[in-house]
Design a protein around this motif. Sequence first.
Motif, PDB file in Angstrom:
ATOM      1  N   GLU A  23       0.815  -1.221   0.000  1.00 25.39           N
ATOM      2  CA  GLU A  23       0.000   0.000   0.000  1.00 25.39           C
ATOM      3  C   GLU A  23       0.844   1.265   0.000  1.00 25.39           C
ATOM      4  N   ASP A  24       2.142   1.135   0.158  1.00 23.10           N
ATOM      5  CA  ASP A  24       3.006   2.305   0.280  1.00 23.10           C
ATOM      6  C   ASP A  24       3.620   2.840  -1.006  1.00 23.10           C
ATOM      7  N   PRO A  25       3.581   2.132  -2.138  1.00 22.09           N
ATOM      8  CA  PRO A  25       4.109   2.721  -3.369  1.00 22.09           C
ATOM      9  C   PRO A  25       3.417   4.035  -3.707  1.00 22.09           C
ATOM     10  N   ALA A  26       4.211   5.038  -4.034  1.00 19.53           N
ATOM     11  CA  ALA A  26       3.689   6.376  -4.312  1.00 19.53           C
ATOM     12  C   ALA A  26       4.836   7.229  -4.816  1.00 19.53           C
ATOM     13  N   VAL A  27       4.490   8.419  -5.261  1.00 20.57           N
ATOM     14  CA  VAL A  27       5.500   9.444  -5.464  1.00 20.57           C
ATOM     15  C   VAL A  27       5.591  10.227  -4.162  1.00 20.57           C
ATOM     16  N   TYR A  28       6.803  10.341  -3.647  1.00 22.08           N
ATOM     17  CA  TYR A  28       7.018  10.998  -2.362  1.00 22.08           C
ATOM     18  C   TYR A  28       7.601  12.393  -2.611  1.00 22.08           C
ATOM     19  N   TYR A  29       6.958  13.388  -2.005  1.00 29.32           N
ATOM     20  CA  TYR A  29       7.351  14.780  -2.177  1.00 29.32           C
ATOM     21  C   TYR A  29       7.743  15.400  -0.835  1.00 29.32           C
ATOM     22  N   CYS A  30       8.613  16.411  -0.912  1.00 24.95           N
ATOM     23  CA  CYS A  30       8.931  17.186   0.286  1.00 24.95           C
ATOM     24  C   CYS A  30       8.639  18.658   0.000  1.00 24.95           C
ATOM     25  N   PRO A  31       7.527  19.193   0.476  1.00 28.47           N
ATOM     26  CA  PRO A  31       7.206  20.598   0.281  1.00 28.47           C
ATOM     27  C   PRO A  31       7.515  21.452   1.508  1.00 28.47           C
ATOM     28  N   ARG A  32       7.622  22.742   1.274  1.00 24.27           N
ATOM     29  CA  ARG A  32       7.767  23.715   2.339  1.00 24.27           C
ATOM     30  C   ARG A  32       6.485  24.522   2.449  1.00 24.27           C
ATOM     31  N   ALA A  33       6.144  24.896   3.646  1.00 30.29           N
ATOM     32  CA  ALA A  33       4.971  25.741   3.847  1.00 30.29           C
ATOM     33  C   ALA A  33       5.159  26.588   5.100  1.00 30.29           C
ATOM     34  N   LEU A  34       4.574  27.765   5.093  1.00 33.02           N
ATOM     35  CA  LEU A  34       4.453  28.519   6.329  1.00 33.02           C
ATOM     36  C   LEU A  34       3.516  27.748   7.258  1.00 33.02           C
ATOM     37  N   ILE A  35       3.782  27.823   8.550  1.00 29.07           N
ATOM     38  CA  ILE A  35       2.941  27.107   9.493  1.00 29.07           C
ATOM     39  C   ILE A  35       1.483  27.488   9.254  1.00 29.07           C
ATOM     40  N   ALA A  36       0.628  26.485   9.104  1.00 28.95           N
ATOM     41  CA  ALA A  36      -0.812  26.634   8.859  1.00 28.95           C
ATOM     42  C   ALA A  36      -1.124  27.202   7.479  1.00 28.95           C
ATOM     43  N   GLY A  37      -0.140  27.256   6.601  1.00 31.81           N
ATOM     44  CA  GLY A  37      -0.390  27.733   5.253  1.00 31.81           C
ATOM     45  C   GLY A  37      -0.178  26.651   4.217  1.00 31.81           C
ATOM     46  N   PRO A  38      -0.529  26.913   2.962  1.00 34.18           N
ATOM     47  CA  PRO A  38      -0.329  25.916   1.902  1.00 34.18           C
ATOM     48  C   PRO A  38       1.140  25.869   1.493  1.00 34.18           C
ATOM     49  N   PRO A  39       1.571  24.756   0.922  1.00 31.64           N
ATOM     50  CA  PRO A  39       2.955  24.669   0.449  1.00 31.64           C
ATOM     51  C   PRO A  39       3.234  25.703  -0.635  1.00 31.64           C
ATOM     52  N   ASP A  40       4.476  26.247  -0.587  1.00 31.33           N
ATOM     53  CA  ASP A  40       4.844  27.195  -1.633  1.00 31.33           C
ATOM     54  C   ASP A  40       5.962  26.671  -2.529  1.00 31.33           C
ATOM     55  N   TYR A  41       6.735  25.742  -2.014  1.00 30.95           N
ATOM     56  CA  TYR A  41       7.769  25.113  -2.825  1.00 30.95           C
ATOM     57  C   TYR A  41       7.716  23.600  -2.621  1.00 30.95           C
ATOM     58  N   TRP A  42       7.956  22.878  -3.723  1.00 29.45           N
ATOM     59  CA  TRP A  42       7.911  21.432  -3.704  1.00 29.45           C
ATOM     60  C   TRP A  42       9.185  20.876  -4.333  1.00 29.45           C
ATOM     61  N   GLY A  43       9.597  19.711  -3.848  1.00 32.64           N
ATOM     62  CA  GLY A  43      10.584  18.958  -4.578  1.00 32.64           C
ATOM     63  C   GLY A  43       9.935  18.341  -5.807  1.00 32.64           C
ATOM     64  N   GLN A  44      10.752  17.738  -6.641  1.00 31.20           N
ATOM     65  CA  GLN A  44      10.226  17.193  -7.901  1.00 31.20           C
ATOM     66  C   GLN A  44       9.469  15.890  -7.698  1.00 31.20           C
ATOM     67  N   GLY A  45       9.673  15.258  -6.551  1.00 29.38           N
ATOM     68  CA  GLY A  45       8.996  13.997  -6.271  1.00 29.38           C
ATOM     69  C   GLY A  45       9.774  12.814  -6.809  1.00 29.38           C
ATOM     70  N   LEU A  46       9.846  11.783  -5.991  1.00 31.50           N
ATOM     71  CA  LEU A  46      10.506  10.553  -6.414  1.00 31.50           C
ATOM     72  C   LEU A  46       9.581   9.369  -6.151  1.00 31.50           C
ATOM     73  N   PRO A  47       9.453   8.470  -7.107  1.00 33.91           N
ATOM     74  CA  PRO A  47       8.576   7.319  -6.911  1.00 33.91           C
ATOM     75  C   PRO A  47       9.225   6.245  -6.050  1.00 33.91           C
ATOM     76  N   VAL A  48       8.390   5.522  -5.366  1.00 36.50           N
ATOM     77  CA  VAL A  48       8.809   4.366  -4.581  1.00 36.50           C
ATOM     78  C   VAL A  48       7.962   3.180  -5.005  1.00 36.50           C
ATOM     79  N   THR A  49       8.630   2.086  -5.248  1.00 39.59           N
ATOM     80  CA  THR A  49       7.968   0.829  -5.569  1.00 39.59           C
ATOM     81  C   THR A  49       8.285  -0.179  -4.482  1.00 39.59           C
ATOM     82  N   VAL A  50       7.293  -0.953  -4.123  1.00 41.64           N
ATOM     83  CA  VAL A  50       7.492  -2.019  -3.140  1.00 41.64           C
ATOM     84  C   VAL A  50       7.236  -3.338  -3.837  1.00 41.64           C
ATOM     85  N   SER A  51       8.242  -4.175  -3.827  1.00 41.82           N
ATOM     86  CA  SER A  51       8.120  -5.447  -4.524  1.00 41.82           C
ATOM     87  C   SER A  51       8.907  -6.520  -3.806  1.00 41.82           C
ATOM     88  N   SER A  52       8.326  -7.685  -3.741  1.00 38.40           N
ATOM     89  CA  SER A  52       9.042  -8.795  -3.108  1.00 38.40           C
ATOM     90  C   SER A  52       9.911  -9.511  -4.131  1.00 38.40           C
TER      91      SER A  52
END
Length: 119
Positions: A90-119
């Motif tokens: 259930e954890d595969p996704a694109v993972y992002y790291c954004p910045r935001a002012l406290i209680a505000g919406p994000p203003d900058y985002w990383g490009q995002g990196l995908p994660v795959t989980v496979s046995s």
Amino acid sequence: QVQLQESGPGLGKPSQTLSRTCTVSNGSISASYYGWSWVRQPPGKGLEWMGVRKYDGTIGYSLSLKSRTVISRDTSKNQFSLQLSSVTPEDPAVYYCPRALIAGPPDYWGQGLPVTVSS
């Protein structure tokens, strides 16, 4: 402008720990009053907020992920990191790291990196 760059392995196996690091440029992770978050987007689904490490070091986690999530930071490297333990199919996704002012919406985002989980 502020730049965020995610890094880390893109493939994991069930039960392993996923690690991601976000390196920040042109802005300090200690600068008042910003929060530095991890957000993910599973395939075909909306964004899911995972947690935040605030400028003063305080941390907040999503209740649904709190037991498996650790967000840390290294102020000397201007980085903050995510560890998600006991990954499942259930954890595969694109993972992002954004910045935001406290209680505000994000203003900058990383490009995002995908994660795959496979046995």
